[in-house]
Design a protein around this motif. Structure first.
Motif, PDB file in Angstrom:
ATOM      1  N   LEU A  96       6.765   6.765 -10.087  1.00 18.96           N
ATOM      2  CA  LEU A  96       6.225   5.643  -9.217  1.00 18.96           C
ATOM      3  C   LEU A  96       7.345   4.634  -9.471  1.00 18.96           C
ATOM      4  O   LEU A  96       7.766   4.077 -10.260  1.00 18.96           O
ATOM      5  CB  LEU A  96       4.905   5.146  -9.566  1.00 18.96           C
ATOM      6  N   ARG A 100       7.730   0.137  -8.668  1.00 16.61           N
ATOM      7  CA  ARG A 100       7.174  -1.084  -8.826  1.00 16.61           C
ATOM      8  C   ARG A 100       7.677  -2.080  -7.803  1.00 16.61           C
ATOM      9  O   ARG A 100       8.900  -2.427  -7.701  1.00 16.61           O
ATOM     10  CB  ARG A 100       7.256  -1.866 -10.234  1.00 16.61           C
ATOM     11  N   TYR A 101       7.033  -2.819  -6.857  1.00 18.00           N
ATOM     12  CA  TYR A 101       7.422  -3.778  -6.035  1.00 18.00           C
ATOM     13  C   TYR A 101       7.785  -5.248  -6.692  1.00 18.00           C
ATOM     14  O   TYR A 101       7.065  -5.625  -7.228  1.00 18.00           O
ATOM     15  CB  TYR A 101       6.462  -3.748  -4.808  1.00 18.00           C
ATOM     16  N   ALA A 112       0.637  -1.137   0.086  1.00 15.64           N
ATOM     17  CA  ALA A 112       0.234  -0.177  -0.036  1.00 15.64           C
ATOM     18  C   ALA A 112       0.868   1.239  -0.033  1.00 15.64           C
ATOM     19  O   ALA A 112       0.419   2.195  -0.149  1.00 15.64           O
ATOM     20  CB  ALA A 112      -0.948   0.135   1.391  1.00 15.64           C
ATOM     21  N   LEU A 113       2.154   1.075   0.378  1.00 19.10           N
ATOM     22  CA  LEU A 113       3.005   2.191   0.595  1.00 19.10           C
ATOM     23  C   LEU A 113       3.411   2.678  -0.953  1.00 19.10           C
ATOM     24  O   LEU A 113       3.942   4.094  -1.132  1.00 19.10           O
ATOM     25  CB  LEU A 113       4.312   1.985   1.360  1.00 19.10           C
ATOM     26  N   LEU A 114       3.274   1.819  -1.913  1.00 19.90           N
ATOM     27  CA  LEU A 114       3.573   2.253  -3.272  1.00 19.90           C
ATOM     28  C   LEU A 114       2.858   3.568  -3.870  1.00 19.90           C
ATOM     29  O   LEU A 114       3.094   3.922  -4.641  1.00 19.90           O
ATOM     30  CB  LEU A 114       3.363   1.068  -4.231  1.00 19.90           C
ATOM     31  N   GLU A 115       1.546   3.757  -3.253  1.00 20.13           N
ATOM     32  CA  GLU A 115       0.725   4.821  -3.696  1.00 20.13           C
ATOM     33  C   GLU A 115       1.470   6.048  -3.402  1.00 20.13           C
ATOM     34  O   GLU A 115       1.253   7.099  -3.879  1.00 20.13           O
ATOM     35  CB  GLU A 115      -0.614   4.793  -3.031  1.00 20.13           C
ATOM     36  N   PHE A 116       2.457   6.169  -2.384  1.00 12.42           N
ATOM     37  CA  PHE A 116       3.084   7.310  -1.806  1.00 12.42           C
ATOM     38  C   PHE A 116       4.565   7.554  -2.086  1.00 12.42           C
ATOM     39  O   PHE A 116       5.061   8.470  -2.152  1.00 12.42           O
ATOM     40  CB  PHE A 116       2.956   7.368  -0.203  1.00 12.42           C
TER      41      PHE A 116
END
Length: 114
Positions: A66, A68-69, A53-57
């Motif tokens: 942005l 990518r995990y 969910a941290l990828l949004e920030f």
């Protein structure tokens, strides 16, 4: 290490003959009973997982794009720059010097040299 120092300090203060307030006594008691966080204890704990969910920030500090995990390598990938930021104990290390070059970027460099 710090908790050990605090515990010894609290023990030393506890043994003095000075008057301590009830709040100070509770605080000192907390310091003495604080669990130690030495390396052997940390080694027994399972590593924390990264929260996607941290990828949004989170964005790359270099390109502001942005990320990518990548779960298989536990890294945050910047496709554009071809770099990967490591995730250590669930915390992304976003320092550019800690990032590694990805294979994709190496292949592009090899093609440009030929």
């Amino acid at each position: 290490m710090l908790s050990g120092v605090c515990g010894r300090l609290a023990s030393a203060l506890w043994g003095t003959h000075t008057q301590l307030s009830a709040v100070a006594q509770r605080y000192l008691h907390m310091l003495v009973s604080w669990p130690s966080t030495d390396k052997s204890e940390r080694a027994r704990k399972p590593p924390r997982a990264f929260d996607p969910a941290l990828l949004e920030f989170l964005v790359c500090p270099l390109s502001k794009k942005l990320l990518r995990y990548e779960a298989s390598t536990n890294e945050l990938i910047n496709e554009e720059l071809g770099i990967a930021y490591p995730i250590i104990d669930g915390i992304p290390n976003m320092i550019p010097q800690a990032a590694r070059m990805t294979h994709q970027n190496k292949k592009q460099e090899e093609m440009e040299q030929h």
